[in-house]
Design a protein around this motif. Structure first.
Motif, short mmCIF file in Angstrom:
data_model
loop_
_atom_site.label_atom_id
_atom_site.label_comp_id
_atom_site.label_asym_id
_atom_site.label_seq_id
_atom_site.Cartn_x
_atom_site.Cartn_y
_atom_site.Cartn_z
N UNK A 150 0.86 -1.02 -0.18
CA UNK A 150 0.35 -0.07 0.17
C UNK A 150 0.67 1.08 -0.04
N UNK A 151 1.98 1.40 -0.82
CA UNK A 151 2.74 2.69 -1.52
C UNK A 151 1.77 4.30 -0.64
N UNK A 152 1.36 4.44 -1.45
CA UNK A 152 0.01 5.49 -1.02
C UNK A 152 -0.72 5.77 -0.56
N UNK A 153 -1.07 4.56 0.67
CA UNK A 153 -1.25 4.86 1.55
C UNK A 153 -3.17 4.64 1.76
N UNK A 154 -3.70 4.42 0.54
CA UNK A 154 -4.98 4.03 0.79
C UNK A 154 -5.19 3.34 1.49
N UNK A 155 -5.35 2.12 1.25
CA UNK A 155 -5.49 0.66 1.88
C UNK A 155 -5.69 0.82 3.68
N UNK A 156 -4.20 1.41 3.85
CA UNK A 156 -3.90 1.83 5.09
C UNK A 156 -5.47 2.46 5.82
N UNK A 157 -5.33 3.34 4.51
CA UNK A 157 -6.49 4.50 4.96
C UNK A 157 -7.95 4.04 4.92
N UNK A 158 -8.45 3.48 4.19
CA UNK A 158 -9.21 2.98 4.61
C UNK A 158 -9.53 1.59 5.39
N UNK A 160 -8.35 2.05 8.41
CA UNK A 160 -8.27 3.10 9.90
C UNK A 160 -10.23 3.40 9.56
N UNK A 161 -10.39 4.31 8.38
CA UNK A 161 -12.07 4.53 8.44
C UNK A 161 -13.10 3.52 8.96
N UNK A 162 -12.63 2.00 8.16
CA UNK A 162 -13.10 1.09 8.73
C UNK A 162 -13.29 0.57 9.79
N UNK A 163 -12.21 0.11 10.51
CA UNK A 163 -11.83 -0.36 12.35
C UNK A 163 -12.96 0.97 12.97
N UNK A 164 -12.15 2.52 12.60
CA UNK A 164 -13.49 3.46 13.24
C UNK A 164 -14.65 3.93 12.66
N UNK A 165 -14.95 3.14 11.85
CA UNK A 165 -16.89 2.35 12.30
C UNK A 165 -16.52 1.03 12.77
N UNK A 166 -16.83 0.36 12.82
CA UNK A 166 -16.83 -1.12 13.74
C UNK A 166 -16.55 -0.33 15.26
N UNK A 167 -15.31 0.20 15.69
CA UNK A 167 -15.03 1.13 16.93
C UNK A 167 -16.78 1.94 17.13
N UNK A 168 -16.99 2.66 16.57
CA UNK A 168 -17.95 4.17 16.50
C UNK A 168 -20.23 2.81 16.73
N UNK A 169 -19.76 1.77 16.49
CA UNK A 169 -20.86 1.10 15.93
C UNK A 169 -20.50 0.22 17.71
N UNK A 170 -19.25 -0.72 17.68
CA UNK A 170 -18.97 -1.28 18.95
C UNK A 170 -19.95 -0.25 20.24
N UNK A 171 -19.37 1.08 20.33
CA UNK A 171 -19.31 2.14 21.42
C UNK A 171 -20.62 1.89 21.19
N UNK A 172 -22.22 2.41 20.21
CA UNK A 172 -23.40 2.71 20.46
C UNK A 172 -23.66 1.36 20.75
#
Length: 248
Positions: A150-158, A160-172
């Motif tokens: 993932x040289x341009x960081x696209x996968x890492x960004x995706x 991170x966003x997915x993990x953030x959504x999962x974390x938010x859903x778990x918190x909710x």
């Protein structure tokens, strides 16, 4: 007039210098240069090269090799923009320094190494972040590469966003469970309060002379059962009367 002390010192120094030169000459005379055909990283292609053997210690042999291959045993260097480390075991260097065949094998691999790194960089999936080669005491070569796909960081960004959504859903979800639990606890507290209030009211009524009771009687004659219930409620004995002609 000659000064004997100075003359003696001069002669002694000259003797020492000559001895050192002779020792050096003897040391250098043990090193042999051979012209050999070395394999290259291209299959079937060789090149003529002069190699040296006959060194008396590993340190001198290492210096000779490093003069030709400055990436050997010198820590991390950069090849093709990638941090690269090349380590050769001292035990194997000791075997090579007086063995032309082993020395040839070592130099073939050291010489081909830059092309190998170039190949690795151009053929790797993603981006290489480090490359390491290790040659052990028996001449076995281990290659280690690290990198990212993932040289341009696209996968890492995706990710991170997915993990953030999962974390938010778990918190909710957790917050909802806490709210439901709190609501259930509040309702239970209300029921306990109502029950306690009713019990208190009942006790206060009893204290003022009120009585509540429940009486049960069982039998096969409805009149007799009724009489038993009433008698028990008032604290008397049921009268002996004729029963209904109803049988169980």
């Amino acid at each position: 007039m000659a000064i004997s002390g100075v003359t003696d010192y001069t002669n002694t120094y000259a003797d020492y210098t000559n001895s050192a030169k002779q020792a050096g000459s003897t040391k250098e005379s043990n090193v042999k240069t051979s012209t050999v055909e070395l394999k290259t990283s291209t299959p079937g292609v060789t090149r003529t090269e002069q190699i040296k053997t006959g060194y008396s210690n590993v340190n001198d042999y290492s210096k000779y090799l490093q003069s030709k291959y400055n990436y050997m045993n010198t820590g991390t260097t950069s090849m093709q923009g990638v941090p690269t480390t090349v380590s050769v075991s001292s035990a194997f260097l000791k075997k090579c320094m007086n063995d032309p065949e082993k020395a040839k094998y070592l130099e073939e691999n050291l010489a081909a190494l830059p092309d190998c790194v170039s190949y690795a960089v151009s053929h790797a999936q993603g981006t290489l972040t480090s490359i390491e080669y290790r040659i052990d005491a028996n001449g076995n070569i281990t290659g280690i590469s690290s990198g990212t796909n993932d040289p341009d960081g696209k996968i890492a960004k995706e990710n991170a966003e997915r993990k953030a959504k999962e974390k938010k859903a778990q918190e909710e979800k957790a917050a909802k469970r806490r709210a439901e639990k709190k609501e259930a606890e509040e309702k239970a507290a209300e029921r306990r309060a109502e029950k306690n209030a009713a019990r208190k009211e009942q006790m206060e009524g009893l204290a003022e002379g009120e009585k509540e009771f429940t009486v049960t009687a069982t039998g096969t004659d409805i009149k007799a059962v009724t009489q038993k219930v009433i008698a028990a409620s008032v604290g008397t004995t049921a009268p002996a009367v004729a029963s209904f002609d109803i049988k169980a």
